[in-house]
Enzyme design. Sequence first.
Site, PDB file in Angstrom:
ATOM      1  N   ARG A  70       0.841  -1.215   0.000  1.00  0.00           N
ATOM      2  CA  ARG A  70       0.000   0.000   0.000  1.00  0.00           C
ATOM      3  C   ARG A  70       0.870   1.258   0.000  1.00  0.00           C
ATOM      4  NH1 ARG A  70      -2.227   2.111   4.471  1.00  0.00           N
ATOM      5  NH2 ARG A  70      -2.291   0.121   5.538  1.00  0.00           N
ATOM      6  N   TYR A 103     -16.633  16.434 -16.588  1.00  0.00           N
ATOM      7  CA  TYR A 103     -17.202  15.080 -16.550  1.00  0.00           C
ATOM      8  C   TYR A 103     -18.184  15.026 -15.374  1.00  0.00           C
ATOM      9  CZ  TYR A 103     -17.248  10.023 -15.701  1.00  0.00           C
ATOM     10  OH  TYR A 103     -17.634   8.737 -15.473  1.00  0.00           O
ATOM     11  N   ASP A 163      -7.674  17.972 -15.595  1.00  0.00           N
ATOM     12  CA  ASP A 163      -7.950  16.585 -15.990  1.00  0.00           C
ATOM     13  C   ASP A 163      -7.521  16.472 -17.455  1.00  0.00           C
ATOM     14  OD1 ASP A 163      -9.091  14.258 -17.016  1.00  0.00           O
ATOM     15  OD2 ASP A 163     -10.749  14.299 -15.598  1.00  0.00           O
ATOM     16  N   LYS A 184      -8.586   5.258 -19.998  1.00  0.00           N
ATOM     17  CA  LYS A 184      -8.847   5.718 -21.365  1.00  0.00           C
ATOM     18  C   LYS A 184      -7.581   5.594 -22.224  1.00  0.00           C
ATOM     19  CE  LYS A 184     -12.988   6.959 -19.901  1.00  0.00           C
ATOM     20  NZ  LYS A 184     -13.183   6.460 -18.567  1.00  0.00           N
TER      21      LYS A 184
HETATM   22  C1  LIG Z   1     -12.571  13.164 -18.261  1.00  0.00           C
HETATM   23  C2  LIG Z   1     -12.766  12.037 -17.297  1.00  0.00           C
HETATM   24  N1  LIG Z   1     -12.203  12.117 -16.086  1.00  0.00           N
HETATM   25  C3  LIG Z   1     -12.331  11.125 -15.169  1.00  0.00           C
HETATM   26  C4  LIG Z   1     -13.082   9.987 -15.461  1.00  0.00           C
HETATM   27  C5  LIG Z   1     -13.221   8.905 -14.416  1.00  0.00           C
HETATM   28  O1  LIG Z   1     -12.401   7.842 -14.741  1.00  0.00           O
HETATM   29  P1  LIG Z   1     -12.645   6.315 -14.264  1.00  0.00           P
HETATM   30  O2  LIG Z   1     -13.877   5.838 -14.965  1.00  0.00           O
HETATM   31  O3  LIG Z   1     -11.389   5.615 -14.659  1.00  0.00           O
HETATM   32  O4  LIG Z   1     -12.847   6.338 -12.783  1.00  0.00           O
HETATM   33  C6  LIG Z   1     -13.681   9.860 -16.712  1.00  0.00           C
HETATM   34  C7  LIG Z   1     -14.472   8.665 -17.048  1.00  0.00           C
HETATM   35  O5  LIG Z   1     -15.136   8.599 -18.065  1.00  0.00           O
HETATM   36  C8  LIG Z   1     -13.515  10.918 -17.656  1.00  0.00           C
HETATM   37  O6  LIG Z   1     -14.074  10.857 -18.874  1.00  0.00           O
END
Ligand SMILES: Cc1ncc(COP(=O)(O)O)c(C=O)c1O
Length: 407
Positions: free
Chosen positions: A65, A124, A197, A222
């Site tokens: 961890r 998001y 992000d 992604k």
């Molecule tokens: C721009 C963006 N940030 C964060 C996330 C969250 O990621 P995760 O689904 O891996 O938790 C997503 C998920 O679609 C996203 O599109």
Amino acid sequence: MDRSRHFETRAVHSGEHRASAQEGRDGTFYPISTPIYASTTFSHPSVQTTDRILGGEEQGYSYARYGNPTVSAFEEALVSLEAPGAEGEIRAFAFGSGMAATHAAFASAELTNGATVLAAEQLYGSTATLLVQVFGANGVETRFVDAYDLGAVEKKVAQLEPRALVVESISNPLLRVADIPAISEITRAAGAALIVDNTFGTPYLQRPLELGADIVVHSATKYLSGHGDLTAGVVAAGPPYSDALEQLRKLVGGVLGPFEAWLGHRGLKTLPLRMGRQCENARAIAGHLASHPKVAKVHHPSLQAHPDHATAGRVLSGTGGLVSFELAAGGREAAFAFLDSLKLCVKAPSLGDIYTLAIHPATSSHRELSPSRRERLGVGENLVRLSVGIEHPQDIISDLDQALQRL
Ligand SMILES: Cc1ncc(COP(=O)(O)O)c(C=O)c1O
């Protein structure tokens, strides 16, 4: 790794410690790919060493961890791509999902009782809900701004004096491009942390830390991993955020497992190849759809008509792998009929995979929003989003054409 090496070279080699890796028992070989260290704990030749490692006086591994060599390899590779040349200062921390990484990023920016956070309206949905519900319950106030209107950002930052501003490098689903250098000037002057992000951009298109951002977060589910087979997240930042992130991860414990870290690291090696191809394919598809009689409007930063075409030219090194478009036939029925007619493109949420994926944002990524909020954000019932894959562009275009023909 040496920052003079090109991005493609760093993507392939960073994080691997070949020459210093533990040798085979007979001393004749070492692995060229970091092994998957499926061990919850690590022992040392002497208890003194363990003591120094646990006390932070010596680098090393003690308990998974706190750190795992396979996870560290992935994190090092990510730093070498997001912040080449700043490896000593910037650190990356891998988490079990993009949301876990986002939560840690917010917590590291001290979003605590009494703080205000300014967030892009186009965020998001789960990120916005995380701020409002989870951080909101702990006394953090979230206010929203059109992050693609610099005047509005400047005004709200002056008015609210937020502790942090949260924005995506490229937004979903209309692919607005944030002017990170200009936004970072505003946040720096106001003493607010800028959290970006960079899931849609990836370090292949933009490195926000070099443009003035303080913290970068990714859903590694992604593009970074890229094959639709891994859920993961990463945060990259320097001090004081990196110290807070290390402590938070130890205590909250949302660590990435070694198998997943190995997959993520493997994915990074082909990031430039995949992203290069995805950007080229997306540009070709956007150009094709823009003159298609059954398409009313195409959203892609490569197109002159896109509101951020000029910004994209300044702040991105390509125009991304997503394309959204509005069907000329209005309404949900036409969008569903189109999606159901696709034969090659995969109808599934998520993005950034090698496969071309197609979704109806109004009933998937933006489902939780009220119809009026969707309308305000430009997410109509006739909008379709493609996450363009690495297939031959002509095959994707033929599939889109035959589905459009059926409308
Ligand atoms: C721009 C963006 N940030 C964060 C996330 C969250 O990621 P995760 O689904 O891996 O938790 C997503 C998920 O679609 C996203 O599109």
